[in-house]
Motif scaffolding. Structure first.
Motif, PDB file in Angstrom:
ATOM      1  N   VAL A 130      -4.797   3.878   5.519  1.00 46.00           N
ATOM      2  CA  VAL A 130      -6.248   4.240   5.103  1.00 46.00           C
ATOM      3  C   VAL A 130      -5.959   5.193   3.408  1.00 46.00           C
ATOM      4  O   VAL A 130      -7.226   4.973   2.651  1.00 46.00           O
ATOM      5  N   THR A 159      -7.061   4.833  -0.339  1.00 42.67           N
ATOM      6  CA  THR A 159      -7.733   5.273  -0.432  1.00 42.67           C
ATOM      7  C   THR A 159      -7.255   5.808  -2.005  1.00 42.67           C
ATOM      8  O   THR A 159      -8.208   6.174  -2.875  1.00 42.67           O
ATOM      9  N   THR A 160      -6.284   6.590  -1.845  1.00 43.50           N
ATOM     10  CA  THR A 160      -5.300   7.155  -2.895  1.00 43.50           C
ATOM     11  C   THR A 160      -4.729   5.911  -4.447  1.00 43.50           C
ATOM     12  O   THR A 160      -6.041   6.768  -5.595  1.00 43.50           O
ATOM     13  N   GLY A 216      -6.887   3.326  -4.561  1.00 42.97           N
ATOM     14  CA  GLY A 216      -8.792   3.324  -5.096  1.00 42.97           C
ATOM     15  C   GLY A 216      -9.396   4.569  -5.845  1.00 42.97           C
ATOM     16  O   GLY A 216      -9.003   3.793  -7.817  1.00 42.97           O
ATOM     17  N   VAL A 217      -9.123   5.301  -5.721  1.00 48.60           N
ATOM     18  CA  VAL A 217      -9.921   6.864  -6.606  1.00 48.60           C
ATOM     19  C   VAL A 217      -8.479   6.540  -7.728  1.00 48.60           C
ATOM     20  O   VAL A 217      -9.477   7.109  -8.937  1.00 48.60           O
TER      21      VAL A 217
END
Length: 209
Positions: free
Chosen positions: A63, A67-68, A70-71
């Motif tokens: 996760v 997330t990293t 995607g950001v």
């Protein structure tokens, strides 16, 4: 590609993990029984910490890495996206290796044998289900793959802070591995081998991809 898939250092890390796991194997049952002491499991702080570490190992690492990535994409920060991508790729690569060994070795988990028989293995028995997929530890592999990739990225992108973040990452990964023994899901030798596989996967992915 930045370099070879595996280096002599990688092979040294893997070799060390195999040797240490082998040296620990005769003590697996003793360590398992020690880790299941009632006094240890009655400690609320230890229980909560161990549960958090288990969650971080899986699915937390995936996760956080996803997330990293995607950001980084949304913010237009290629370096951030690369870090996220490499951590997830390292976890995936390490997981493939670990999963293959799990299925092939078929080692019974500690709770299956009542913490008394650490030598219960049978070729391809891992295909029968999770109870016989003890060796190596997947959580330890994922945590060390994440830490290994993060440390490898740090050596390229933030050398100053990596002197702190690198050791901290591996320390947290080590605690994740220990939590698997605490939760009676793995023998000590399982987590050592999984840790070695993960660390090498992290370094190799950053170097090669």
């Amino acid at each position: 590609p930045r370099g070879p898939v595996l280096t002599s250092r990688d092979l040294s890390v893997l070799g060390t993990a195999v040797v240490v796991a082998g040296a620990l194997a005769p003590f697996d049952t003793r360590i398992a029984r020690w880790s299941q002491r009632p006094t240890l499991h009655r400690n609320g702080a230890v229980r909560v910490t161990a549960a958090a570490l288990r969650a971080f190992g899986d699915p937390g690492t995936v996760v956080l890495g996803g997330t990293t990535y995607g950001v980084g994409l949304l913010a237009g920060r290629r370096a951030t996206a690369a870090v996220g991508l490499h951590t997830v790729a390292a976890i995936t690569a390490g997981g493939i290796v670990t999963g293959t060994i799990k299925y092939a070795v078929g080692r019974a988990r500690p709770f299956v044998t009542g913490d008394s028989v650490a030598t219960s293995v049978a070729f391809a028995r891992g295909l029968r289900g999770n109870d016989y997929q003890s060796l190596p530890s997947g959580h330890a592999t994922a945590a060390f793959a994440f830490a290994g990739a993060l440390a490898a990225e740090g050596r390229h992108r933030w050398r100053a802070t990596n002197r702190v973040t690198g050791p901290v990452g591996f320390a947290v990964a080590g605690l994740v591995a220990a939590s698997r023994v605490y939760h009676d899901r793995h023998w000590a030798s399982d987590v050592v081998l999984g840790s070695g596989i993960g660390a090498v996967a992290g370094a190799a992915v950053v170097r090669y991809v």
